[in-house]
Motif scaffolding. Structure first.
Motif, mmCIF file in Angstrom:
data_model
loop_
_atom_site.group_PDB
_atom_site.id
_atom_site.type_symbol
_atom_site.label_atom_id
_atom_site.label_comp_id
_atom_site.label_asym_id
_atom_site.label_seq_id
_atom_site.Cartn_x
_atom_site.Cartn_y
_atom_site.Cartn_z
ATOM 1 N N ARG A 1 13.557 2.425 -36.153
ATOM 2 C CA ARG A 1 13.688 2.940 -37.522
ATOM 3 C C ARG A 1 12.506 3.832 -37.855
ATOM 4 N NH1 ARG A 1 18.394 2.264 -39.716
ATOM 5 N NH2 ARG A 1 17.463 2.098 -41.751
ATOM 6 N N LEU A 2 12.765 4.859 -38.655
ATOM 7 C CA LEU A 2 11.705 5.736 -39.147
ATOM 8 C C LEU A 2 10.944 5.056 -40.279
ATOM 9 C CD1 LEU A 2 13.728 9.075 -39.436
ATOM 10 C CD2 LEU A 2 11.860 8.629 -37.840
ATOM 11 N N ALA A 3 9.673 5.411 -40.424
ATOM 12 C CA ALA A 3 8.864 4.859 -41.516
ATOM 13 C C ALA A 3 9.494 5.204 -42.861
ATOM 14 C CB ALA A 3 7.432 5.392 -41.436
ATOM 15 N N LYS A 4 10.034 6.417 -42.984
ATOM 16 C CA LYS A 4 10.652 6.840 -44.243
ATOM 17 C C LYS A 4 11.848 5.948 -44.582
ATOM 18 C CE LYS A 4 12.983 10.735 -46.490
ATOM 19 N NZ LYS A 4 13.633 9.854 -47.395
ATOM 20 N N VAL B 1 2.653 3.024 -45.985
ATOM 21 C CA VAL B 1 3.677 2.409 -45.128
ATOM 22 C C VAL B 1 3.383 2.735 -43.666
ATOM 23 C CG1 VAL B 1 6.134 2.438 -44.516
ATOM 24 C CG2 VAL B 1 5.451 2.329 -46.914
ATOM 25 N N ARG B 2 3.077 4.007 -43.373
ATOM 26 C CA ARG B 2 2.775 4.390 -41.988
ATOM 27 C C ARG B 2 1.529 3.660 -41.486
ATOM 28 N NH1 ARG B 2 4.410 9.490 -43.934
ATOM 29 N NH2 ARG B 2 2.244 10.095 -44.284
ATOM 30 N N SER C 1 -0.781 -0.588 -38.143
ATOM 31 C CA SER C 1 -1.560 -1.826 -38.058
ATOM 32 C C SER C 1 -0.754 -2.906 -37.344
ATOM 33 C CB SER C 1 -1.946 -2.287 -39.460
ATOM 34 O OG SER C 1 -2.539 -3.547 -39.427
ATOM 35 N N LEU C 2 0.536 -2.986 -37.641
ATOM 36 C CA LEU C 2 1.403 -3.961 -36.974
ATOM 37 C C LEU C 2 1.559 -3.626 -35.492
ATOM 38 C CD1 LEU C 2 4.167 -4.414 -39.712
ATOM 39 C CD2 LEU C 2 2.351 -6.019 -39.110
ATOM 40 N N VAL C 3 1.579 -2.334 -35.166
ATOM 41 C CA VAL C 3 1.623 -1.924 -33.756
ATOM 42 C C VAL C 3 0.359 -2.407 -33.051
ATOM 43 C CG1 VAL C 3 1.529 0.061 -32.191
ATOM 44 C CG2 VAL C 3 3.133 0.068 -34.099
#
Length: 188
Positions: free
Chosen positions: A129-132, A152-153, A158-160
């Motif tokens: 999914r895209l961040a948008k 959001v990005r 950070s989660l990555v």
């Protein structure tokens, strides 16, 4: 006054008005960009406070003795705000946010972290999914939350970094998927 001198005078006024209008619009654009940056900083600082609250009770919190809720965010907020013209308002807002964050931590009625919400949204999809798309879905399902696209990005990245989600690049697009639990458990 001759018609030629009146036309010249009118022409000068028109030139000056056009020049002033252009300068006014340029300054409005600069201020709008500064406001956008300040809102992003505010959202990032709120996320930092949420993280600090979440990990406040853990035993590992002793590894970060200087990061008290009231001190670290205010100290860090003063550095970027020092160059801004509204430098006095950012630390005041941050300090009040720290106070309300402490009160919220005691009441245990805090909102879930943005990263957790994004991970939950990603868990519903098998495809990247895209961040948008994630932000749009977040705004739809949680109208009380309004993170900027950049926040959001940043949260997704950070989660990555934590290994909770994966990043996929397709041409110029960056997409994200949730790391499946059995895959994450096998890598530990």
């Amino acid at each position: 006054m001759t018609s030629q001198s009146a036309a010249t005078l009118r022409s000068r006024y028109v030139e000056q008005a056009a020049s002033d209008l252009e300068e006014n619009r340029r300054r409005q654009q600069e201020l709008a960009e500064k406001i956008t940056v300040l809102k992003q900083e505010e959202a990032l600082l709120a996320d930092i406070l949420n993280l600090a609250e979440r990990y406040e009770g853990f035993a590992d919190a002793s590894r970060l003795p200087e990061q008290l809720q009231d001190e670290a965010p205010v100290t860090k907020a003063k550095r970027p705000a020092a160059g801004a013209t509204s430098g006095r308002t950012a630390p005041v807002k941050t300090a009040s946010a720290g106070t309300s964050a402490k009160a919220g931590a005691k009441g245990k009625s805090r909102q879930p972290l943005l990263g957790d919400l994004l991970a939950d949204l990603l868990s519903k999809y098998d495809e990247p999914r895209l961040a948008k798309e994630l932000r749009d879905e977040l705004l739809e399902k949680h109208p009380d939350r309004n993170p900027t696209p950049q926040v959001v990005r940043n949260t997704l990245e950070s989660l990555v970094a934590k290994g909770r989600i994966q990043r996929h690049k397709q041409q110029r697009s960056v997409m994200y998927t949730l790391v499946k639990r059995h895959a994450a458990a096998g890598s530990d």
